[in-house]
Each structure stands twice: as structure tokens, then as C-alpha cells.
Motif scaffolding. Structure first.
Motif, short mmCIF file in Angstrom:
data_model
loop_
_atom_site.label_atom_id
_atom_site.label_comp_id
_atom_site.label_asym_id
_atom_site.label_seq_id
_atom_site.Cartn_x
_atom_site.Cartn_y
_atom_site.Cartn_z
N PRO A 57 41.59 31.85 24.02
CA PRO A 57 40.75 33.00 23.73
C PRO A 57 41.52 34.32 23.81
CG PRO A 57 40.30 32.14 25.92
CD PRO A 57 41.29 31.21 25.30
N VAL A 58 40.93 35.35 23.23
CA VAL A 58 41.48 36.71 23.37
C VAL A 58 40.52 37.46 24.27
CG1 VAL A 58 42.16 38.81 22.16
CG2 VAL A 58 42.46 36.60 21.07
N PRO A 59 40.77 37.45 25.58
CA PRO A 59 39.76 37.99 26.50
C PRO A 59 39.57 39.50 26.38
CG PRO A 59 41.76 37.36 27.68
CD PRO A 59 41.92 36.86 26.28
N PHE A 60 40.62 40.20 26.03
CA PHE A 60 40.49 41.66 25.98
C PHE A 60 41.00 42.21 24.66
CE2 PHE A 60 41.08 40.40 30.44
CZ PHE A 60 39.84 40.78 30.90
N HIS A 295 33.62 44.22 23.21
CA HIS A 295 34.41 43.00 23.03
C HIS A 295 34.02 42.04 24.14
CE1 HIS A 295 38.07 40.75 21.86
NE2 HIS A 295 38.09 40.41 23.13
N VAL A 296 33.73 40.79 23.78
CA VAL A 296 33.25 39.85 24.80
C VAL A 296 34.37 38.91 25.24
CG1 VAL A 296 31.60 38.02 25.28
CG2 VAL A 296 30.91 40.00 23.93
N ASN A 297 34.51 38.77 26.53
CA ASN A 297 35.47 37.83 27.10
C ASN A 297 34.74 36.52 27.39
OD1 ASN A 297 37.16 36.34 28.67
ND2 ASN A 297 37.42 37.88 30.28
N TRP A 299 35.45 33.96 29.04
CA TRP A 299 35.52 33.39 30.39
C TRP A 299 35.29 34.44 31.48
CZ3 TRP A 299 39.48 35.92 32.70
CH2 TRP A 299 40.58 36.27 31.93
N ASN A 300 34.66 35.51 31.11
CA ASN A 300 34.36 36.55 32.10
C ASN A 300 33.59 35.92 33.27
OD1 ASN A 300 34.33 39.11 33.12
ND2 ASN A 300 32.61 39.83 31.87
N TYR A 301 34.02 36.18 34.48
CA TYR A 301 33.35 35.57 35.63
C TYR A 301 33.06 36.63 36.68
CZ TYR A 301 38.10 35.75 37.53
OH TYR A 301 39.33 36.18 37.95
N PRO A 302 32.05 36.40 37.52
CA PRO A 302 31.72 37.41 38.54
C PRO A 302 32.82 37.51 39.59
CG PRO A 302 30.34 35.46 38.78
CD PRO A 302 31.14 35.24 37.56
N VAL A 303 33.08 38.70 40.08
CA VAL A 303 34.12 38.89 41.09
C VAL A 303 33.49 39.58 42.30
CG1 VAL A 303 35.98 39.08 39.42
CG2 VAL A 303 34.76 41.13 40.12
N LYS A 304 34.24 39.54 43.39
CA LYS A 304 33.76 40.19 44.60
C LYS A 304 33.99 41.69 44.48
CE LYS A 304 34.32 39.92 49.64
NZ LYS A 304 34.04 41.35 49.85
N THR A 305 32.91 42.45 44.53
CA THR A 305 33.05 43.91 44.45
C THR A 305 32.56 44.52 45.76
OG1 THR A 305 30.87 44.20 43.53
CG2 THR A 305 32.66 43.88 41.97
N HIS A 306 32.61 45.81 45.81
CA HIS A 306 32.11 46.51 46.98
C HIS A 306 30.88 47.30 46.52
CE1 HIS A 306 33.12 49.25 50.67
NE2 HIS A 306 32.11 48.46 50.88
#
Lengths: 337, 156, 535
Positions: A57-60, A295-297, A299-306
Motif C-alpha cells: 500500500p501507499v499509506p501516505f 488520503h486514506v491509509n 492500515w491506519n491503526y489506533p495509537v496511544k495518545t495523551h
């Protein structure tokens, strides 16, 4: 050293070809088995590589922009070097593939005293452009061997290519251009210290193999005239999957064929795949419109944020003291002094 | 300072130019092997800033040492060269050794090195060394200033 | 002969590039990240170590981790797989890297930097590499290779200049980003990148300024702007319902000369009566995640949209910053979007709809200001910048990751009368990096930065000598932080400023008191004299 090994490898191939041509069984192998196998490897390998690339894929959206973006209507944007739409990307890619736009950018004019001098990189552009276009021309000319009747386009190309009618048989311009540009590219690998430093076996090997192919091809056309009728007989029979090996095939032709087969089989496993890869490069084949269209990635996945709530919790007292408005003013967390 | 040096090397004369060119190629030996040809061949000052700085300033220095030895021209040229060397991974010795290469260049191109040249090259070497020390000092001052700024941020 | 004596300490010429040995020297490397920062961010292998140590204390299965990380990324990024496979080593990129031009180290040629990784790729992921080894350009992955990667991937500023010239668009920034992601997997990272990242994650900004400190700094700037103009300038913090959220790099309110740019913004917003707010939670536009991993970039960037949603603003305006805009322009919407809770940005003063930001809903301040000037909404007195002979340094990311070239130039030409371009092959898409981007701008790395910045300085020197340029303007916080040091060493006498600082000087505000000095407190050039000077 790497150049030496490449030379050795190409020389060995030539010897194998000559040895094979001397033996009856060898001729059948060289004229039929090797080309079929090589072509199969080429097709299979090429497709496999392209499929593998296109499945990644082309994620970005990461185009390298080489000119003014499209922003405010009164600012003239650089439509091709910084494409905003798909048609503009197509034009940019056409420039890259057909004219080697980026390599051309490399050139710069400079004044040496009063003279305008072109830099080495301009020659690199010219050399590679001449090389690729003459190679294409020669490939198209070879169609005459595989088709009966010969397409009119091929005849026209031949006329154009032999336009100057120099010598007999007339020398093709593409032959001269190919030899000259290959020679330049090889000499450059040896002479330019930077390029010599970075060159690998494969860089020399590909060039020397091509030189071998061009050399044997021209040898057949201009000196040791090959029996063109037998060659065409073989080519047509191969193309029709009714292989017949004519008896009049010359050793030079068999060497030529072996080198071509080697190149075809080597192609998918080497840097020569840039021919397919150039179309897929995400820094060139994407429009610079990432702020205007999402632009849609895949394999975009949730990450730990603050998150804000945690942040406010952590700095509650300080926020309060500073008089910065709070989100959660509830009593439980407020100071109870 | 106008004492006549070697066989009338008029500044800009072909002998001076030849000596300077030889000096340029000798001084390239301070640099890593793979870099040398590029540094000495590419002439565009924006594509090869190191090579062109070295060449331009060595030419100036050669003209001055062989000619008038004007402080006003020598100092900036020497500074440009030493400043460049002072940020590389060069030992202090390597950073100023280019000065001594001039002796070799003169001997090879003009046959002999006159006494006056020796003295000038020696004083050039001393100047180069002082300048090198100043550049290193400046680098440490700049570094210190950045560290100090960071510390200020941390305590604000 | 003195030559032979000195020869002894002369550096031996490097041989074949496949030898991975690197000599680490102080001045050319960044120090390792402190364990507390790795721990805070939950990154692997926190430990005390330094690149100068012989033992890097890698995890026992470091090789497996790296190879699996590579395999994973080859599947996820077409760019990575493609760039590992299609380079023909034509050498067009070789002399385009500022680190190569400034250090002459051949492994700094972009093609070589990528080959350091390609050789490992060939050995473990291609048939020819497995079969023919060195002949196919393959190398074993050893600890020395890891050290070499560390040295050279933290010696690339991801500026993308080489990619402009590559016939296939191979982007060394992509390769460096992958290299750093991989090194992060085994805990080989630098403190100058991870400390700001950890600070930004916790406090909201790189410098680790807590909310009250943020408010103090902003208030201080507002007071100073009020003092200069004689007007009452206030900056609303985290005010719900404002139309615009303004996000800037934290250096703007904490470092110099960034600070004067901040004054410029504040004056501009006051003059046009912009309904805006700033936030302590999203008090950082810059993103040091870009310099360590895609995941970290996303983690740090998430705040901007979250805060915009919470405050209920209509759209977001971004300040002058380079890599911040690479993230905002090319990554933010994909990573943390869609921003469907915002509206398509419209300039409240001119009614201009920023069509190019329809999806991301974030506008660059230069786009915003250029639009104001074009519509004649600002009263400008360019003679107030007559004491500056200005040049403009295109910051890498806005130039090559966005194409923001004309907007700042339009502003500069409106606010000053003496603008001079540097030579063509050192500006716009061919701009030279400051040599300190991508997390290399630390003091321990100063010699390397001075080398990397030499090509840029060389071009500045040219315009200084030719036109008497004494001010270099730029729109990047890293530029503003590191170019003053660079120029002081290479081109003393040239100062550094943001574009909006000059705007602040030239902006004639409604009801302002008579101004005699610029934002730095330096007096304006006397009218007549300056006419004569530049007649």
C-alpha cells in the motif's frame, strides 16, 4: 574488481554461445530451449515484481514538490512539477518516463570565463535518453523478424532510422546512438570517481551485456551478414510456438540470442526493473492535494495518545492558577481547602 | 614588502598560476581519498563549495606569498581555508598542513624555494595555527551559548 | 621534508564502502536518549549507553527484531520496497546532499546512504543476494552495520533535495525514516529527538513548558506587543467558540529570534480583529515524531484535531515551521482525520475560501497573510524595513513537501524594499538545508551541523558580498534556532528572522503610537539616508 567480474561473466556467456553453436545439440538448446525459458522467466518475474509492488500500500501521500503549490487563485502554480490533479500527474509522469525530466533538472549552465559550458549531468541526461530511445527503436525494428507481413509502421521506422543512407547496408542512426551512449555510460562508470565508488557488479554487468548484444547484432548486420531468412524462419516459428531450427544459423547469431536471453532472464532480478518501478514511485505519481482531498491509509491503526482529559487532570492546579478555562470543574477534583 | 622573490613571478603570471594549481592538488591530500577528484574537478561554487573555496583562496595566498604579501588579502583567505578545516574530522596538524604544501609546489614548479619564501611560508603557518585555534575556540563558544540557552529554558 | 612527518597523522583513504566501520567522534554525533524518555513513551530497550561506547547493549535478539521490522515495513510501505529495488546508481543525487558537499564523506552521498540499507535488504530479502552475497552487493547485518546506520541515518536531515534530482524520485528521507524506525526498535535513538517528543507528549510542547509557563510566555509577548504599538493586545487561551485555533511551533514563544515572529503574528491578528485562540494543550505544531517513527508522529499530532474539536473552532491556522508543515500537509489528515467536525477555512476578512485546504482545514499563515495583502486589507510601510537587506531561505519541508514558494516571497516583497534572491540552484525546490533539521540541531553535533550548513552559508555569503544582504528570512523554527549559529561562524554579519517579523515591522496598525524602532528595538533607518543609500 567488480567491473572485472562482470567482464568475465559476459565473456563466459559469449564462449558458452560459441561452444554451443559448434555442437548439434547445443544449437537446439541455444535456439529454442534457452529463449523460451528466458522469456518465461522474464514474463513471470516481471509480473511478479510489479504485482508485489502494487500490492504494497501507499499509506501516505508523499509527492516531492518541485514547484509552486496550488493555493490562492492569483498565485501561478507550477501545474506539472507540483501537480494538483490526476491529469497533471499523468503529464508529470510522461515527462519523467519519456523525457527523464528529473535527470534534466540536473543540468546547469555555468560560465567559464565568457563561455557557456554544460555540466556533466547534462551529458548524463543526454546519454541515458539517447540510450533508452535508441534501444526502443531497435526493439521495434526487430518486430520485422516476428511478423509477416511486416507492419507498415516498422518499415517507416526503418526508413527514418536509415535516413542518411550512409554505407551499404545503410547504417541506422539508432545503432550509432546506442553504441555511443552505451560507451559513454560505461566510460562514465570508470571515469567519474563518485560513480565508480558506488558502482556494483550488476551495474557493469548490465552495461557490458547490452554492449555484447549490440556488438553481436551490429556484427551480423554490417559485417558477417547473417542469413536473415533463417533467422526470420526461427523467429516466426518461435512466436507461433511451432519451433523449427533452421540449419543456417550462424554462431554469432546464437551468441546474440544467448546474450538477449540472459538479459531477459536477468531483468526481473536486477535493477533493470526500474523500467517498471518508475511508474509506481509515490514521490512522483501522486498529486499534491493532500490538504484538499483526504488520503486514506489502509492500515491506519489506533495509537496511544495523551488525551485532553488526562492532560487537564495532570495539570489541573496549574491550569487553575493560571486562569486557563477548565473542562471539568466538578467538585470531586476541585480544591477542598 | 616588495622584496623580489623567484624569477619575477608577477601576480597572475602563468608560473604563479601553475604553482597555485599544484598547491591545490597537493592540499587535497588532507581529504578522504574518494572525495579528492570531485573536490578538485567540479567548478561550480554552489555544487562544490569546499573545492571552490579551497581553490579560490589558495590562489589568493599563492599570489600574495609570491608577490606582495598584503596582510589585507592574506588574512581573509587564510581564514576561509582554516575555518573550513576546523569543522572537519581533521587533526590540528592536518588542518594546517596545507601551508607547507606550498613549499613543495614551489620547488616542483619553480625549481628552488628562495629564502624569502621560506620565511613567508613559516609565518603563514603560524598565522594558520593561530587562526585554527581561534576557530575551535569560536566553535566551543557557540556550543556553550546553545547549551546556556537550553539551560535557561529548563529553568524558566 | 615536513610533509612526510605530517603524513603520519593523515587520515587513511577509505577503501571499499562495504566496510561498515565508523569512527565516532565528538562533534559529529548526537548523544543517546535518556532511559526516562524511552520509558515515558513506552519505547523498547531503555538503558544507559553512548554511541562512543564499544558495547551498545543491544537486546540479545536485535538481529531478528531488525529483520522482522524490515519485513513488516516492506509490506506496509510501497515507497520502501520500491526504493530498495529500483536504484540504478546513476549518481545524479551524489553531489546534491549538503552533508556530502560539506564533509566530502562519500557515504554521505544519498545513493550511498540508501545502499547501507539496500545491501542488507539484498542479503536477507532477495534471491540474488542470498546466492551471490557480496557480488550481488549484499552485506551481512552485523553490529558494525547497526553503528554505521546510526551514524549515517542521524546524519541526514530528511530534506529531500536528492529526491528532486532522482530520475525515479527515490527519496532518501523515506529511507532515513525507515532506518530510524528500525533503530528505534532496538533502542538506538538520540536524546535530542526523544526528549522533545516525550515533553510534547506529556506537556504539549517540545520544551516541556507547563500550562502556566505557556500562559506567562504568551502574556509576556502580548504585553510587549502592546508596549511597542501602544494598543491593548490580548491573546485568548483555550477560549471555546473562537473561529480559529492558531498553532505554532513552541520555539516561537520561547526562543529568539522566533519571538519577534510571534510579535508579528499577534500584531497582525489584533489589527485584523481575528477571532482566534491558542492552546496550551496543543501548544506545539512541530513534531519530533517525524524524526523517529510514523507511530510517534501520529501520537504527537493527534492533539491538534482533538483540541480543535473540543474548542469548537471552525478551522486551524498554522504558524511558521518547516517539518511541522510536512506533517500537517502530508500526514495529519491521513493519520488523525477526517476533520469533518471543522469547516472549510474562509478568511473572515477577505472572504477567500482556501480551497486547497478543503479536507485538512488547516491554513499556513503565509497563505493567510498573502491573501490579506493581495486584497489590500493591510496598511504596510515597507520603509520600516529599510535597515534590512533581505534574502529568503526556502525551508526544506515547505519547499519540497508542499510547494509553498511564492506566498512568503509575496509577503516579503510587500513589506520590504530590498529583497535579493540567492543563486537559483540554492533556492526554491533546490534549496539547501540548514544542516540541523530532522532532530540534528543539538550542540554536541555542532561540527557536523557546521559542515552540513556550509553549502547554505556559501550561498548566503554570495548575496552578502554582492548585495550587502544582512538579513536571512525563513519560515522554519529549526532554521531560526540553528541558522544564527551557522551564520555567525560562516557569514558573520547576517541575522536571521521570520517572515512575520518583517510584517510586524511594516504593519501600520490602526491607532498605533509613533514607532521609531523595529520589533527588536533597533531604530528604523532614517528616511532620507535610506533613500540615498538605495537610490
Amino acid at each position: 574488481m567488480r567491473a572485472f567480474w562482470s567482464l568475465l561473466a559476459v565473456a563466459a556467456l559469449v564462449l558458452v554461445g560459441l561452444a554451443g553453436a559448434a555442437a548439434a545439440g547445443g544449437r537446439v538448446i541455444l535456439a529454442l530451449a534457452v529463449p523460451y525459458a528466458a522469456f518465461a522467466v522474464f514474463l513471470g518475474g516481471f509480473c511478479w515484481r510489479v504485482v508485489r509492488w502494487s500490492r504494497a500500500p501507499v499509506p501516505f501521500r508523499i509527492p516531492v514538490t518541485c514547484g509552486q503549490q496550488k493555493s490562492l487563485p492569483w498565485i501561478r502554480s507550477s501545474r506539472i512539477d507540483n501537480p494538483f490533479t490526476v491529469p497533471a500527474v499523468v503529464v508529470r509522469m510522461a515527462g519523467e518516463v519519456l523525457l527523464f525530466r528529473s535527470l534534466f533538472r540536473n543540468n546547469r549552465a555555468r560560465l567559464a570565463g565568457e563561455r557557456l559550458v554544460l555540466g556533466e549531468n547534462k551529458y548524463l541526461w543526454l546519454g541515458s535518453l539517447a540510450f533508452h530511445w535508441s534501444l526502443l527503436m531497435i526493439l521495434l525494428r526487430h518486430l520485422r523478424l516476428f511478423m509477416e507481413p511486416v507492419p507498415a509502421l516498422v518499415n517507416r521506422l526503418e526508413q527514418l532510422d536509415g535516413f542518411f543512407q550512409l554505407g551499404a547496408p545503410p547504417i541506422y542512426l539508432s545503432d550509432i546512438a546506442l553504441l555511443a551512449s552505451l560507451g559513454y555510460l560505461i566510460v562514465r562508470r570508470f571515469r567519474d570517481p563518485m560513480v565508480r565508488y558506488i558502482s556494483l557488479f550488476t551495474d557493469y554487468f548490465a552495461l557490458l551485456l547490452l554492449l555484447g548484444i549490440a556488438g553481436t547484432g551490429m556484427l551480423m548486420r554490417y559485417y558477417l551478414r547473417a542469413d536473415i531468412v533463417s533467422v526470420k524462419q526461427l523467429a516466426l516459428s518461435i512466436a507461433a510456438f511451432h519451433p523449427v531450427v533452421p540449419s543456417a544459423l550462424s554462431p554469432v547469431f546464437l551468441v546474440h540470442l544467448l546474450l538477449v536471453s540472459t538479459l531477459a532472464a536477468y531483468f526481473p532480478f536486477s535493477k533493470l526493473m526500474h523500467a517498471g518501478g518508475v511508474f509506481l514511485s509515490p514521490t512522483r505519481n501522486l498529486a499534491n492535494n493532500s490538504r484538499s482531498r483526504r488520503h486514506v491509509n489502509p492500515w491506519n491503526y489506533p495509537v496511544k495518545t495523551h488525551p485532553y482529559a488526562e492532560w487537564e487532570e495532570e495539570f489541573r492546579e496549574k491550569l487553575k492558577e493560571a486562569g486557563i478555562p477548565l473542562e471539568a470543574e466538578h467538585a470531586g477534583n476541585a480544591r477542598t481547602d | 614588502m616588495t622584496d623580489a622573490p623567484i624569477a619575477a613571478p608577477v601576480p597572475g603570471s602563468s608560473l604563479t598560476e601553475a604553482i597555485a594549481e599544484r598547491w591545490v592538488s597537493l592540499s587535497m591530500n588532507s581529504w578522504p581519498g574518494a572525495a579528492r577528484p570531485f573536490l578538485s574537478e567540479e567548478k561550480d561554487p554552489f555544487r562544490n563549495p569546499i573545492g571552490s573555496t579551497v581553490r579560490r583562496n589558495l590562489h589568493i595566498l599563492a599570489r600574495e606569498v609570491l608577490g606582495g604579501m598584503q596582510e589585507a588579502s592574506v588574512a581573509p583567505a587564510l581564514d576561509a581555508l582554516v575555518r573550513l578545516h576546523a569543522v572537519q574530522d581533521l587533526s590540528p596538524g592536518d588542518a594546517v598542513r596545507f601551508v607547507f604544501d606550498l613549499r613543495t609546489a614551489i620547488r616542483e614548479r619553480a625549481g628552488t624555494v628562495p629564502e624569502t619564501m621560506h620565511a613567508r611560508i613559516d609565518s603563514l603557518a603560524l598565522m594558520a595555527f593561530s587562526q585554527y585555534a581561534r576557530c575551535r575556540e569560536q566553535i566551543f563558544e557557540l556550543r556553550l551559548r546553545e547549551i546556556r540557552f537550553r539551560a535557561e529554558c529548563a529553568t524558566r | 621534508m615536513p610533509g612526510t612527518l605530517v603524513q603520519i597523522e593523515s587520515k587513511p583513504p577509505r577503501g571499499d564502502w562495504t566496510d561498515p566501520h565508523v569512527e565516532f567522534r565528538k562533534g559529529s554525533i548526537c548523544y543517546s536518549a535518556a532511559p526516562k524518555n524511552l520509558e515515558y513513551l513506552g519505547l523498547p530497550n531503555p538503558r544507559v549507553w553512548q554511541p562512543l561506547d564499544a558495547d551498545w547493549k543491544l537486546p540479545p535478539d536485535w538481529k531478528r527484531i531488525l529483520l522482522e521490522g524490515m519485513k513488516d515495513r516492506l509490506k506496509k510501505y510501497r515507497s520502501f520496497r520500491l526504493f530498495m529495488e529500483i536504484c540504478v546508481r546513476c549518481g545524479a543525487c551524489a553531489d546534491k546532499c549538503h552533508f556530502y558537499l560539506g564533509s566530502a564523506d562519500p557515504k554521505n552521498m544519498p545513493v550511498m546512504r540508501a545502499e547501507l540499507m539496500r545491501s542488507v535488504y539484498r542479503r536477507y530479502f532477495t534471491l540474488t543476494g542470498r546466492l551471490f552475497g557480496a557480488l550481488a552487493g549484499a552485506r551481512e547485518l552485523t553490529e558494525d552495520v547497526v553503528k554505521e546506520w546510526f551514524y549515517y541515518f542521524y546524519q541526514c536531515t530528511e530534506c529531500r533535495r536528492c529526491s528532486v534530482f532522482c530520475p525515479y524520485g527515490i527519496d532518501t528521507a523515506e529511507i532515513t525514516m525507515m532506518g530510524r524506525e528500525l533503530l528505534n526498535l532496538i533502542g538506538c535513538n538520540t536524546n535530542w529527538i526523544l526528549e522533545p517528543a516525550a515533553n510534547c507528549f506529556r506537556m504539549g510542547n517540545h520544551l516541556g513548558i507547563q500550562p502556566h509557563g505557556f500562559k506567562d510566555s504568551i502574556d509576556f509577548a502580548a504585553e510587549e506587543a502592546s508596549e511597542i504599538t501602544g494598543l491593548k493586545i490580548e491573546v485568548p487561551i483555550q477560549r471555546k467558540g473562537a473561529e480559529v485555533l492558531f498553532v505554532m511551533p513552541s520555539a516561537d514563544y520561547f526562543a529568539s529570534p522566533h519571538y519577534y515572529t510571534l510579535l508579528g503574528y499577534l500584531m497582525l491578528f489584533h489589527e485584523i480583529g481575528l477571532d482566534y485562540t491558542v492552546s496550551a494543550y496543543a501548544s506545539e505544531g512541530g513534531n519530533f515524531g517525524l524524526f523517529s517513527s510514523h507511530e510517534m508522529m501520529k501520537r504527537l499530532n493527534a492533539k491538534i484535531y482533538e483540541e480543535a474539536r473540543r474548542l469548537g473552532v471552525k478551522w486551524i491556522l498554522g504558524g511558521e515551521c518547516g517539518h511541522m508543515w510536512r506533517v500537517l500537509h502530508q500526514y495529519m489528515d491521513t493519520m488523525n482525520g477526517p476533520a469533518d467536525f471543522l469547516e472549510v477555512p474562509v478568511s473572515p476578512m477577505t472572504g477567500t475560501v482556501f480551497e486547497n485546504t478543503r479536507s485538512t482545514k488547516m491554513v499556513h499563515i503565509c497563505e493567510f497573510t498573502a491573501d490579506l495583502i493581495h486584497h489590500g486589507r493591510l496598511r504596510l510601510d515597507p520603509s520600516r524595513n529599510d535597515h534590512w537587506n533581505v534574502t529568503y531561505h526556502d525551508s526544506c519541508n515547505p519547499a519540497r513537501g508542499m510547494g509553498l514558494l511564492e506566498e512568503p516571497r509575496y509577503i516579503l516583497n510587500s513589506v520590504s524594499r530590498h529583497f535579493h534572491e540567492m543563486p537559483e540552484n540554492t533556492i526554491r525546490e533546490q534549496t539547501f538545508c540548514c544542516g540541523s533539521g530532522a532532530g540534528l540541531g543539538t550542540d554536541e553535533n555542532l561540527e557536523m551541523r557546521l559542515r552540513g550548513g556550509f553549502p547554505r552559508a556559501n550561498a548566503v555569503k554570495y548575496v552578502k558580498e554582492k548585495y550587502g544582504v544582512n538579513l536571512l528570512t525563513c519560515i522554519c523554527a529549526i532554521d531560526k534556532a540553528t541558522l544564527p549559529t551557522l551564520l555567525e561562524y560562516w557569514v558573520p554579519g547576517v541575522e536571521v528572522a521570520g517572515v512575520h517579523e518583517l510584517l510586524g515591522n511594516a504593519l501600520v496598525m490602526t491607532g498605533e503610537k509613533e514607532r521609531t524602532a523595529d520589533l527588536r528595538g533597533e531604530p528604523f533607518a532614517p528616511a532620507r539616508e535610506s533613500e540615498a543609500l538605495h537610490a
